[in-house]
Design an enzyme around this catalytic site. Structure first.
Site, mmCIF file in Angstrom:
data_model
loop_
_atom_site.group_PDB
_atom_site.id
_atom_site.type_symbol
_atom_site.label_atom_id
_atom_site.label_comp_id
_atom_site.label_asym_id
_atom_site.label_seq_id
_atom_site.Cartn_x
_atom_site.Cartn_y
_atom_site.Cartn_z
ATOM 1 N N HIS A 195 0.827 -1.193 0.000
ATOM 2 C CA HIS A 195 0.000 0.000 0.000
ATOM 3 C C HIS A 195 0.863 1.245 0.000
ATOM 4 O O HIS A 195 2.050 1.212 0.362
ATOM 5 C CB HIS A 195 -0.945 0.011 1.207
ATOM 6 C CG HIS A 195 -0.263 -0.151 2.528
ATOM 7 N ND1 HIS A 195 0.104 -1.380 3.022
ATOM 8 C CD2 HIS A 195 0.133 0.743 3.454
ATOM 9 C CE1 HIS A 195 0.681 -1.241 4.198
ATOM 10 N NE2 HIS A 195 0.725 0.049 4.490
ATOM 11 N N CYS A 236 1.498 2.726 12.061
ATOM 12 C CA CYS A 236 2.475 2.350 11.051
ATOM 13 C C CYS A 236 2.830 3.593 10.240
ATOM 14 O O CYS A 236 2.153 4.623 10.350
ATOM 15 C CB CYS A 236 1.957 1.223 10.157
ATOM 16 S SG CYS A 236 0.580 1.692 9.083
#
Length: 692
Positions: A67, A198
């Site tokens: 991603h 993250c």
């Protein structure tokens, strides 16, 4: 009308998209581009692989979720491939057959982020992944995905019959919460809180949160999670934190508001462990909640060094003690050194010379024997320079006592302070220098710790930490320092000083190269601090001269190289760096000019195998060249803002710095260009643990 995040043309079932993850990502990026959602396939692939270089996106159960957020897509998009055969994305249990490429536009709003995070959360549910594997058509996959990212509102249920069960009395209901122990769930186990985060805040943040919640349910533990991701979060309330028995940090980035958890037992890991091993993390947190020796979060937001596990090993404990001493020493060095440098600027270098029979420096003499109403012959500037130098020299005089005192503190806690500080003062008294401070601090800490473990009668225990340990600890440490260690330590210190004074030619250059390598190895960690402390200790000596000033110049110039080189590289070749790295490059420039090596840490953490060797190369060149040119520096900190303290050698200092910056910038650009962000390079570039 806004394009849907997923469409049948973005789905491929039972395909062979390549043999490694870079080929799979390129395949899915191509489908997104063919659908008119990306003007640049290469840009999308580069952004996704850049995220892979930070940490692998493979998850247990045959799932992968590469991603990114990038300007290379015009609309939030999901590309999906069900692979045959599987491809390795770095998951601990093997290859992945279900791969989602999550591509969010750089300017995407929070609503898109929420949709993408909903998908990520669904991937931790076995029934969802089973349905993806059973889907017969792309349309079925689209329907499954749309159901989790935009579920239909539930139909209203028919009115239920009133229960005939008697309701609990209000008093009993109110008493139930009171019966709970503070920090405990109804099951009797401690309640927990967690932070997940993250780097991109799209997928792993939310997957770790849900995985931890499911594990907590299985363990019968109450868990509240704060997700610090792109779609926003609701901060934990102060009461929830206060009630928690322990905290879990499953993050790959810094925790926002970490000081809120001061004093709480803490379990820390990367965000992927929260996904891969949630049951283990919950069990560790439950155990830590009742462990008096558990690592805790201190008031400054870091884990408390004093509460680190005793089983860290002798080497780990020594390292922790030394770093604690150095970290407390540095503020005294920075303040004292800069004030001394300011004295040189205002009054000239003669302000540091001894003043005849008085035995004090000119600076101290001017400060003691003059005033604003009785200025010396040199006038106001000379007087102010003398005062500044005198204050700075006093602060620098505390360098070794503070070092020794806090080394002892790291070993024995507060009882070690008195014998540790005294050991540091004695190290200066017997001319043992920096090495004497280290040895004395370790000795004081060990003696104080041993004394604290002697069982005493109840009446004497109150006196133990405030009288007995300081008295006996100081007596034993001082006695050993004077009677046994003074001679050997003085000899070692003098031998080192003589060796430095005798260095010339190739030996001097070799020392500069070694110091340059050390300054750039861990960017603020123990190796960097050891080199810096070596340089500072030299200029802090009463006999400091040209050799010590040359070492300090090499140390500071080399330490400035990494942030400046990476700032230059991000400006010259921005396409080789992610958007966050380009932003970090802007911040690294002023940090480098101020001699703050930590400005390079974000780059080294994301890509250590290419960044750190490149920085070490430039640091070695700068350190060696600085020594070869005989650049000098009398100030321990300040970067380009203390060029006045270079004894007139600032052109040599700047030349060595510029050459090293250029070498590191070229090296890191070449390393990233030649590697081409291949799958192998991305896989090897796991985040490194670097200390500040």
């Amino acid at each position: 009308m806004t394009a849907p995040i997923i469409a049948p043309e973005l789905v491929a079932l039972d395909v062979s998209a390549g043999t490694d993850k870079s080929e799979v990502i390129a395949y899915l990026a191509g489908r997104i581009a063919e659908a008119g959602r990306s003007p640049s396939v290469d840009g999308l692939v580069e952004a996704a692989l850049a995220r892979e270089s930070q940490s692998a996106t493979g998850l247990p159960g045959g799932i992968a979720i590469p991603h990114c957020r990038t300007a290379a897509v015009t609309a939030a998009s999901l590309g999906f491939a069900r692979l045959d055969p599987k491809v390795d994305f770095g998951a601990p249990d093997g290859g992945a057959d279900l791969v989602f490429l999550i591509a969010a536009p750089e300017s995407g709003g929070s609503q898109h982020m929420k949709l993408l995070s909903s998908l990520a959360r669904a991937l931790v549910r076995p029934e969802f992944t089973a349905a993806l594997r059973a889907a017969a058509t792309p349309q079925e996959v689209v329907a499954l995905v749309e159901e989790v990212i935009a579920p239909k509102p539930a139909e209203p249920k028919p009115a239920e019959q009133k229960s005939t069960e008697p309701k609990p009395e209000p008093a009993a209901a109110a008493a139930a919460p009171a019966a709970r122990a503070e920090g405990s769930a109804p099951s009797g186990k401690p309640s927990l809180v967690a932070i997940t985060a993250c780097p991109t805040g799209i997928a792993h943040t939310y997957m770790a949160a849900d995985a931890l919640k499911l594990a907590a349910e299985r363990a019968g533990v109450e868990l509240t999670v704060e997700t610090q991701g792109s779609s926003g979060s609701t901060p934990l309330s102060a009461q929830t934190i206060a009630d928690a028995g322990a905290v879990i940090f499953a993050t790959d980035v810094g925790v926002k508001g970490r000081e809120r958890f001061a004093g709480k037992p803490v379990i820390t890991s990367g965000v992927k462990r929260g996904i891969n091993e949630p049951d283990a993390m919950i069990a560790e947190a439950v155990a830590a909640a009742t462990d008096p020796h558990a690592v805790t979060v201190d008031g400054a937001g870091a884990t408390s060094a004093e509460s680190a596990p005793a089983q860290a090993g002798l080497g780990g404990q020594l390292k922790r003690a030394l770093l604690t001493g150095v970290s407390y020493m540095i503020p005294f060095v920075a303040a004292g050194g800069l004030l001394m440098a300011l004295g040189f600027l205002l009054a000239g270098y003669e302000i540091g010379s001894d003043h005849g029979a008085d035995g004090v420096s000119n600076g101290a003499y001017f400060a003691l024997h003059n005033s604003l109403w009785n200025l010396p012959d040199g006038g106001l500037l000379q007087y102010l320079g003398g005062v500044s130098f005198a204050i700075g020299k006093a602060a620098m005089g505390l360098m070794i006592p503070v070092l020794a005192g806090y080394i002892a503190y790291a070993i024995a806690d507060r009882p070690g302070l008195a014998p540790g500080f005294v050991a540091g003062v004695l190290a200066g008294t017997v001319d043992a220098g920096f090495i004497g401070g280290v040895i004395g601090g370790l000795l004081a800490g060990v003696v104080a710790l041993w004394l604290s473990r002697i069982p005493l009668p109840q009446w004497a225990r109150g006196l133990q930490p405030v009288v007995i340990i300081p008295l006996l600890g100081t007596l034993v440490t001082g006695g050993v320092m004077y009677m046994f260690l003074a001679g050997p330590l003085r000899w070692v210190n003098q031998a080192m000083t003589d060796a430095l004074n005798g260095m010339s030619g190739s030996s001097k250059i070799a020392l500069g190269v070694v110091l340059g390598l050390m300054m750039c190895f861990d960017l603020g960690g123990p190796v960097n601090k050891a080199a810096y402390a070596f340089g500072v200790a030299g200029i802090g000596l009463g006999t400091a001269g040209v050799p010590q000033w040359e070492i300090m110049a090499a140390v500071m110039a080399a330490g400035m190289v990494p942030p400046l080189a990476l700032a230059l590289a991000t400006f010259v070749r921005p396409g080789l760096f992610t958007e966050p790295e380009r932003e970090n490059g802007k911040a690294a420039l002023p940090l480098g000019l101020c001699f703050i090596s930590e400005g390079a840490i974000p780059f080294a953490a994301a890509d250590p195998l290419r960044v750190i060797p490149s920085m070490m190369l430039g640091g070695a060149v700068t350190g060696g060249l600085s020594m070869a040119l005989s650049a000098q520096l009398r100030a321990p900190h300040g970067g380009v803002f203390v060029m006045f303290a270079t004894n007139g050698t600032w052109p040599k200092f700047l030349l060595a710095l510029v050459v090293g910056v250029l070498v590191s910038a070229v090296a890191v650009v070449a390393a990233k260009s030649l590697a081409g962000r291949s799958a192998a390079a991305a896989e090897s570039a796991q985040p490194a643990a670097v200390a500040a």
